[in-house]
Design a protein around this motif. Sequence first.
Motif, PDB file in Angstrom:
ATOM      1  N   CYS A   1      13.187 -44.141  41.374  1.00 49.31           N
ATOM      2  CA  CYS A   1      14.489 -44.674  40.959  1.00 49.31           C
ATOM      3  C   CYS A   1      15.607 -43.991  41.749  1.00 49.31           C
ATOM      4  N   ALA A   2      15.526 -42.675  41.864  1.00 50.29           N
ATOM      5  CA  ALA A   2      16.554 -41.917  42.586  1.00 50.29           C
ATOM      6  C   ALA A   2      16.592 -42.316  44.062  1.00 50.29           C
ATOM      7  N   VAL A   3      15.442 -42.450  44.673  1.00 51.03           N
ATOM      8  CA  VAL A   3      15.362 -42.833  46.084  1.00 51.03           C
ATOM      9  C   VAL A   3      15.937 -44.230  46.291  1.00 51.03           C
ATOM     10  N   ALA A   4      15.607 -45.137  45.387  1.00 49.76           N
ATOM     11  CA  ALA A   4      16.099 -46.512  45.514  1.00 49.76           C
ATOM     12  C   ALA A   4      17.625 -46.560  45.437  1.00 49.76           C
ATOM     13  N   TRP A   5      18.205 -45.785  44.528  1.00 48.69           N
ATOM     14  CA  TRP A   5      19.673 -45.779  44.424  1.00 48.69           C
ATOM     15  C   TRP A   5      20.312 -45.040  45.606  1.00 48.69           C
ATOM     16  N   ASP A   6      19.610 -44.071  46.176  1.00 49.37           N
ATOM     17  CA  ASP A   6      20.110 -43.413  47.394  1.00 49.37           C
ATOM     18  C   ASP A   6      20.200 -44.420  48.541  1.00 49.37           C
ATOM     19  N   ILE A   7      19.228 -45.306  48.613  1.00 46.68           N
ATOM     20  CA  ILE A   7      19.247 -46.349  49.651  1.00 46.68           C
ATOM     21  C   ILE A   7      20.451 -47.259  49.460  1.00 46.68           C
ATOM     22  N   VAL A   8      20.739 -47.615  48.201  1.00 41.16           N
ATOM     23  CA  VAL A   8      21.909 -48.448  47.910  1.00 41.16           C
ATOM     24  C   VAL A   8      23.175 -47.733  48.366  1.00 41.16           C
ATOM     25  N   GLU A   9      23.288 -46.453  48.050  1.00 42.93           N
ATOM     26  CA  GLU A   9      24.469 -45.676  48.450  1.00 42.93           C
ATOM     27  C   GLU A   9      24.622 -45.624  49.962  1.00 42.93           C
ATOM     28  N   GLU A  10      23.516 -45.437  50.683  1.00 41.29           N
ATOM     29  CA  GLU A  10      23.570 -45.385  52.146  1.00 41.29           C
ATOM     30  C   GLU A  10      24.042 -46.707  52.733  1.00 41.29           C
ATOM     31  N   LEU A  11      23.555 -47.807  52.195  1.00 45.02           N
ATOM     32  CA  LEU A  11      23.982 -49.122  52.685  1.00 45.02           C
ATOM     33  C   LEU A  11      25.462 -49.360  52.399  1.00 45.02           C
ATOM     34  N   GLN A  12      25.922 -48.962  51.225  1.00 42.51           N
ATOM     35  CA  GLN A  12      27.333 -49.117  50.893  1.00 42.51           C
ATOM     36  C   GLN A  12      28.208 -48.244  51.794  1.00 42.51           C
ATOM     37  N   ALA A  13      27.735 -47.042  52.101  1.00 40.36           N
ATOM     38  CA  ALA A  13      28.475 -46.163  53.001  1.00 40.36           C
ATOM     39  C   ALA A  13      28.554 -46.765  54.398  1.00 40.36           C
ATOM     40  N   GLU A  14      27.466 -47.355  54.866  1.00 43.78           N
ATOM     41  CA  GLU A  14      27.454 -48.002  56.186  1.00 43.78           C
ATOM     42  C   GLU A  14      28.458 -49.146  56.237  1.00 43.78           C
ATOM     43  N   LYS A  15      28.496 -49.936  55.179  1.00 46.92           N
ATOM     44  CA  LYS A  15      29.462 -51.043  55.109  1.00 46.92           C
ATOM     45  C   LYS A  15      30.890 -50.497  55.158  1.00 46.92           C
ATOM     46  N   SER A  16      31.143 -49.431  54.431  1.00 46.48           N
ATOM     47  CA  SER A  16      32.474 -48.826  54.410  1.00 46.48           C
ATOM     48  C   SER A  16      32.863 -48.277  55.781  1.00 46.48           C
ATOM     49  N   HIS A  17      31.919 -47.614  56.449  1.00 48.01           N
ATOM     50  CA  HIS A  17      32.200 -47.065  57.782  1.00 48.01           C
ATOM     51  C   HIS A  17      32.513 -48.163  58.785  1.00 48.01           C
ATOM     52  N   LYS A  18      31.803 -49.260  58.705  1.00 46.41           N
ATOM     53  CA  LYS A  18      32.052 -50.375  59.622  1.00 46.41           C
ATOM     54  C   LYS A  18      33.421 -50.992  59.378  1.00 46.41           C
ATOM     55  N   GLN A  19      33.832 -51.060  58.125  1.00 46.17           N
ATOM     56  CA  GLN A  19      35.150 -51.608  57.818  1.00 46.17           C
ATOM     57  C   GLN A  19      36.256 -50.687  58.322  1.00 46.17           C
ATOM     58  N   GLN A  20      36.056 -49.374  58.206  1.00 44.78           N
ATOM     59  CA  GLN A  20      37.054 -48.425  58.679  1.00 44.78           C
ATOM     60  C   GLN A  20      37.136 -48.407  60.203  1.00 44.78           C
ATOM     61  N   ALA A  21      36.019 -48.652  60.857  1.00 40.62           N
ATOM     62  CA  ALA A  21      35.981 -48.614  62.316  1.00 40.62           C
ATOM     63  C   ALA A  21      36.553 -49.881  62.945  1.00 40.62           C
ATOM     64  N   LYS A  22      36.764 -50.897  62.123  1.00 41.60           N
ATOM     65  CA  LYS A  22      37.274 -52.153  62.653  1.00 41.60           C
ATOM     66  C   LYS A  22      38.653 -51.906  63.269  1.00 41.60           C
ATOM     67  N   HIS A  23      38.834 -52.391  64.463  1.00 41.61           N
ATOM     68  CA  HIS A  23      40.075 -52.188  65.203  1.00 41.61           C
ATOM     69  C   HIS A  23      41.164 -53.114  64.665  1.00 41.61           C
ATOM     70  N   ASN A  24      42.278 -52.528  64.235  1.00 39.64           N
ATOM     71  CA  ASN A  24      43.413 -53.333  63.816  1.00 39.64           C
ATOM     72  C   ASN A  24      44.270 -53.620  65.042  1.00 39.64           C
ATOM     73  N   LYS A  25      44.511 -54.882  65.301  1.00 38.66           N
ATOM     74  CA  LYS A  25      45.258 -55.277  66.486  1.00 38.66           C
ATOM     75  C   LYS A  25      46.742 -55.009  66.316  1.00 38.66           C
ATOM     76  N   THR A  26      47.368 -54.645  67.435  1.00 36.48           N
ATOM     77  CA  THR A  26      48.813 -54.472  67.449  1.00 36.48           C
ATOM     78  C   THR A  26      49.467 -55.846  67.539  1.00 36.48           C
ATOM     79  N   SER A  27      50.772 -55.889  67.322  1.00 40.21           N
ATOM     80  CA  SER A  27      51.469 -57.168  67.411  1.00 40.21           C
ATOM     81  C   SER A  27      51.401 -57.723  68.840  1.00 40.21           C
ATOM     82  N   LEU A  28      51.401 -56.841  69.853  1.00 35.70           N
ATOM     83  CA  LEU A  28      51.272 -57.311  71.238  1.00 35.70           C
ATOM     84  C   LEU A  28      49.901 -57.943  71.461  1.00 35.70           C
TER      85      LEU A  28
END
Length: 86
Positions: free
Chosen positions: A41-68
Amino acid sequence: MTTSLNGNQAAETATIEHAILEAINEARAACEQGGNHSAGCAVAWDIVEELQAEKSHKQQAKHNKTSLENYCDRHPEAVECLIYDV
């Protein structure tokens, strides 16, 4: 070009979200089968946490474009957007 990048990002996000949902279902099943305090059970929820962290990291790494950059996407022929090789 922008459309394909956005399409790839959307597909990647959907894939990660799908993997998270599958991992949650597997974690619930593991906890029902082995109990809430089992190692599985603990391992399975750790996997869920890792996937959620990966999703969060990808969203933060997304480049926000400048107005130019946004302007140049809409008007690539504008003088401000031309790039010259020297």
